[in-house]
Design a protein around this motif. Structure first.
Motif, mmCIF file in Angstrom:
data_model
loop_
_atom_site.group_PDB
_atom_site.id
_atom_site.type_symbol
_atom_site.label_atom_id
_atom_site.label_comp_id
_atom_site.label_asym_id
_atom_site.label_seq_id
_atom_site.Cartn_x
_atom_site.Cartn_y
_atom_site.Cartn_z
ATOM 1 N N UNK A 136 0.826 -1.204 0.000
ATOM 2 C CA UNK A 136 0.000 0.000 0.000
ATOM 3 C C UNK A 136 0.861 1.255 0.000
ATOM 4 N N UNK A 137 2.144 1.102 0.372
ATOM 5 C CA UNK A 137 3.060 2.251 0.322
ATOM 6 C C UNK A 137 3.196 2.778 -1.095
ATOM 7 N N UNK A 138 2.946 1.922 -2.089
ATOM 8 C CA UNK A 138 3.011 2.368 -3.475
ATOM 9 C C UNK A 138 1.956 3.395 -3.823
ATOM 10 N N UNK A 139 0.922 3.491 -3.007
ATOM 11 C CA UNK A 139 -0.117 4.498 -3.216
ATOM 12 C C UNK A 139 -0.137 5.547 -2.102
ATOM 13 N N UNK A 140 0.609 5.287 -1.033
ATOM 14 C CA UNK A 140 0.596 6.220 0.093
ATOM 15 C C UNK A 140 1.982 6.239 0.745
ATOM 16 N N UNK A 141 2.871 7.033 0.177
ATOM 17 C CA UNK A 141 4.243 7.114 0.686
ATOM 18 C C UNK A 141 4.292 7.924 1.975
ATOM 19 N N UNK A 142 5.164 7.509 2.880
ATOM 20 C CA UNK A 142 5.441 8.269 4.097
ATOM 21 C C UNK A 142 6.861 8.820 3.947
ATOM 22 N N UNK A 143 6.983 10.107 3.666
ATOM 23 C CA UNK A 143 8.281 10.688 3.290
ATOM 24 C C UNK A 143 9.351 10.461 4.344
ATOM 25 N N UNK A 144 8.948 10.420 5.608
ATOM 26 C CA UNK A 144 9.926 10.319 6.688
ATOM 27 C C UNK A 144 10.288 8.881 7.034
ATOM 28 N N UNK A 145 9.645 7.905 6.395
ATOM 29 C CA UNK A 145 9.887 6.510 6.758
ATOM 30 C C UNK A 145 10.280 5.628 5.577
ATOM 31 N N UNK A 146 9.610 5.772 4.445
ATOM 32 C CA UNK A 146 9.785 4.753 3.394
ATOM 33 C C UNK A 146 9.802 5.337 1.985
ATOM 34 N N UNK A 147 10.391 6.499 1.812
ATOM 35 C CA UNK A 147 10.301 7.216 0.542
ATOM 36 C C UNK A 147 10.777 6.377 -0.648
ATOM 37 N N UNK A 148 11.999 5.853 -0.591
ATOM 38 C CA UNK A 148 12.537 5.089 -1.729
ATOM 39 C C UNK A 148 11.760 3.792 -1.938
ATOM 40 N N UNK A 149 11.398 3.139 -0.849
ATOM 41 C CA UNK A 149 10.606 1.909 -0.936
ATOM 42 C C UNK A 149 9.265 2.186 -1.604
ATOM 43 N N UNK A 150 8.598 3.248 -1.171
ATOM 44 C CA UNK A 150 7.285 3.573 -1.729
ATOM 45 C C UNK A 150 7.379 3.874 -3.218
ATOM 46 N N UNK A 151 8.407 4.596 -3.613
ATOM 47 C CA UNK A 151 8.587 4.921 -5.030
ATOM 48 C C UNK A 151 8.830 3.649 -5.845
ATOM 49 N N UNK A 152 9.636 2.736 -5.305
ATOM 50 C CA UNK A 152 9.905 1.487 -6.026
ATOM 51 C C UNK A 152 8.643 0.652 -6.183
ATOM 52 N N UNK A 153 7.779 0.652 -5.170
ATOM 53 C CA UNK A 153 6.532 -0.106 -5.266
ATOM 54 C C UNK A 153 5.528 0.566 -6.201
ATOM 55 N N UNK A 154 5.516 1.900 -6.231
ATOM 56 C CA UNK A 154 4.653 2.603 -7.183
ATOM 57 C C UNK A 154 5.064 2.266 -8.613
ATOM 58 N N UNK A 155 6.373 2.192 -8.842
ATOM 59 C CA UNK A 155 6.874 1.813 -10.165
ATOM 60 C C UNK A 155 6.488 0.376 -10.496
ATOM 61 N N UNK A 156 6.555 -0.517 -9.512
ATOM 62 C CA UNK A 156 6.150 -1.905 -9.727
ATOM 63 C C UNK A 156 4.677 -1.980 -10.114
#
Length: 258
Positions: A136-156
């Protein structure tokens, strides 16, 4: 409705030795599939066929595919489950080029590479299912916790949708499953580390993190087996008309529609 079984199907679950991956591997095996699991290191005990591979390495990925071809003649079901949050929090200024590359290699490129190697055989047999385990981070990034992870999942997510469209008339279905907070060892460790750094209890840490996303309406984390139940349905013939969709399994935590 009772699910049609997947008896005799050949399934590869990457990262299949623990957490969500293990739960998926166990459920597919129970449903009658021949299950192969991969991970960097072999666990002490596994009931499934195991092949060691670091999927961020192109050579090891190719070797994994060749071993599967030699031993099983290919696969029918691919669960791209390898991934994880490996970079520090703190926002953009804490993330180096190496951090970004590391997260993209693990959460995006590893799946793209493995799909590319295994897809020709699926296309040739005019059947197959690929499931990308996102977040779900791919649709709701938390800038202070998982920014790069969230971006990678959004790309996936975007890649998975495009691939599904490309393969829709070739007999191969592609779907994405996006778990929310799930009770796995990495999640428990993350919560404990976060709580320790903040000087609070893990329970308080969980509340703080969930407050940033609006909380979990169902009031608890998912169990890995619940994610496995959804994956089982999606790879079964009962889901034969489904492709290209992202399925959030998050207890209602995403505050958006669609």
């Amino acid at each position: 409705m009772e699910l049609k079984d997947i008896k005799g199907k050949r399934a590869l679950v990457t990262g299949g030795t623990k957490g969500i991956g293990k739960a998926i591997a166990d459920e597919l095996a129970e449903a009658g599939a021949t299950v192969i699991v991969s991970a960097r290191t072999k666990p002490e005990n596994t009931a499934h066929h195991f092949i060691a591979a670091d999927l961020t390495d192109a050579g090891q990925t190719a070797t994994l595919a060749q071993k599967i071809e030699d031993a099983f003649g290919g696969i029918d079901i691919l669960i791209n489950n390898v991934g994880g949050l490996t970079t520090p929090g703190g926002g953009h200024s804490t993330l180096t080029d190496a951090h970004w590359q590391q997260e993209l290699d693990l959460n995006l490129i590893s799946a793209i590479r493995l799909d590319r190697i295994l897809l020709p055989q699926m296309i040739k047999q005019k059947s197959g299912v690929i499931i990308h385990i996102s977040s779900v981070a791919g649709k709701q990034a938390l800038w202070n916790l998982n920014l790069a992870y969230a971006v990678s999942k959004a790309a996936l997510n975007s890649y998975s949708k495009a691939l599904a469209t490309e393969l829709a008339d070739k007999g191969v279905r592609v779907l994405t499953v996006s778990p929310g907070a799930t009770r796995t060892e990495p999640m428990v460790k993350f919560l404990n580390d976060y709580a320790t750094s903040a000087g609070i209890t893990p329970e308080e840490g969980m509340k703080q993190l969930m407050a940033q996303t609006g909380g979990i309406p169902m009031g608890r984390m998912a169990e890995p087996e619940e994610v496995a139940h959804l994956v089982h349905f999606l790879v079964s013939p009962s889901a034969a008309y489904l492709t290209g969709t992202i399925y959030a399994i998050d207890g209602g935590s995403l505050p958006t529609v669609g």
